[in-house]
Scaffold this active site. Sequence first.
Site, short mmCIF file in Angstrom:
data_model
loop_
_atom_site.label_atom_id
_atom_site.label_comp_id
_atom_site.label_asym_id
_atom_site.label_seq_id
_atom_site.Cartn_x
_atom_site.Cartn_y
_atom_site.Cartn_z
N ASN A 105 -1.79 1.21 6.48
CA ASN A 105 -1.82 2.10 5.32
C ASN A 105 -0.58 3.00 5.33
O ASN A 105 0.53 2.53 5.26
CB ASN A 105 -3.14 2.87 5.32
N ASN B 234 0.79 -1.22 0.00
CA ASN B 234 0.00 0.00 0.00
C ASN B 234 0.82 1.28 0.00
O ASN B 234 0.66 2.13 -0.84
CB ASN B 234 -0.96 -0.01 1.19
N ASP C 161 -5.40 7.58 6.20
CA ASP C 161 -4.77 7.01 5.00
C ASP C 161 -3.29 7.41 5.00
O ASP C 161 -2.48 6.80 5.67
CB ASP C 161 -5.52 7.52 3.77
#
Length: 316
Positions: A182, A134, A231
Amino acid sequence: MTHTYPFPEPVILDAEVFTELPATLRRTGQPSYWAEKNRRGAPADSFLEGPSLDCDGNLWFVDIPFGRVFRADPGGGISQIAEYDGQPNGLKIHRDGRIFLADYQNGIMLLDPETGAVTKALGDADTESFKGCNDLHFGRDGALYFTDQGQTGLQDPTGRVWKWMPETGALTCLIDKVPSPNGLVLDLAEHALFLAVTRANAVWRLPMSPSGRVNKAGLFIQFSGGRAGPDGLALTSDGGVVVCQTGMGLVWVHDVLGRPIAVVRSPRGLGTTNCAFGGPEGRTLFITESDSGSILKAEFPESLGIAGAPMFSGAL
């Protein structure tokens, strides 16, 4: 009765649009496997992520569903640099100019910024496939930390964080019990790793012992609401943590103790996915807003004392 917070309320700033994908670079009406699986078939002409600045002030970023890498010059002009069979999610620049990609489909990839060629740098962990890489972050010694998120979440808290030494090939799993790891960033001393845990709507703090193990992993910041969660992360020059709360259209700036000191609001959609500091004295925050295919920017006034920490690439 009047209630007051134990610290000042955060300053509210409104971002502005720095640039956006022009119509010629949007894949309007074109299906993608990513949108089919992640958007229940709803169309997506792009999904921007992974902003990073080079030493010339160019902003690099990726488009996940169509396997593309873009570069925006300081004036906002966008060029497509690469397109390949993959799902690039994160992007970071090595101090020697090489560009590393965290690719959900392929692992860790290497982009040649001159030719646009994309090659595989790390495709597995001793033949075991990654769940889905990610985001990534360089330490000062060149170690590459990256998250292996896949489809993990509260239903399957088995996401992983890896440390890889590209020069020697040494690969270590730091933690393997995370519900959706993340964005990530090291603290100023590089003794702890801050980790966005999207599906838990939280940021964790992962202290690393001198032996390299993660001990006493703990909750650093807890969020609530929204359609997703934290995020991308960034670090301020005084050790504070910047958190993109995607699904809320907000970017939070915290001090070194995790107290919110500023919040940036998106003028477009709610998809504030990731951010990077740049500009004069590192006081400009560039933000990918994925819902609208835009790059936002927020200028922090000098009076707030908010600026980005120097990065491994030397961009600040």
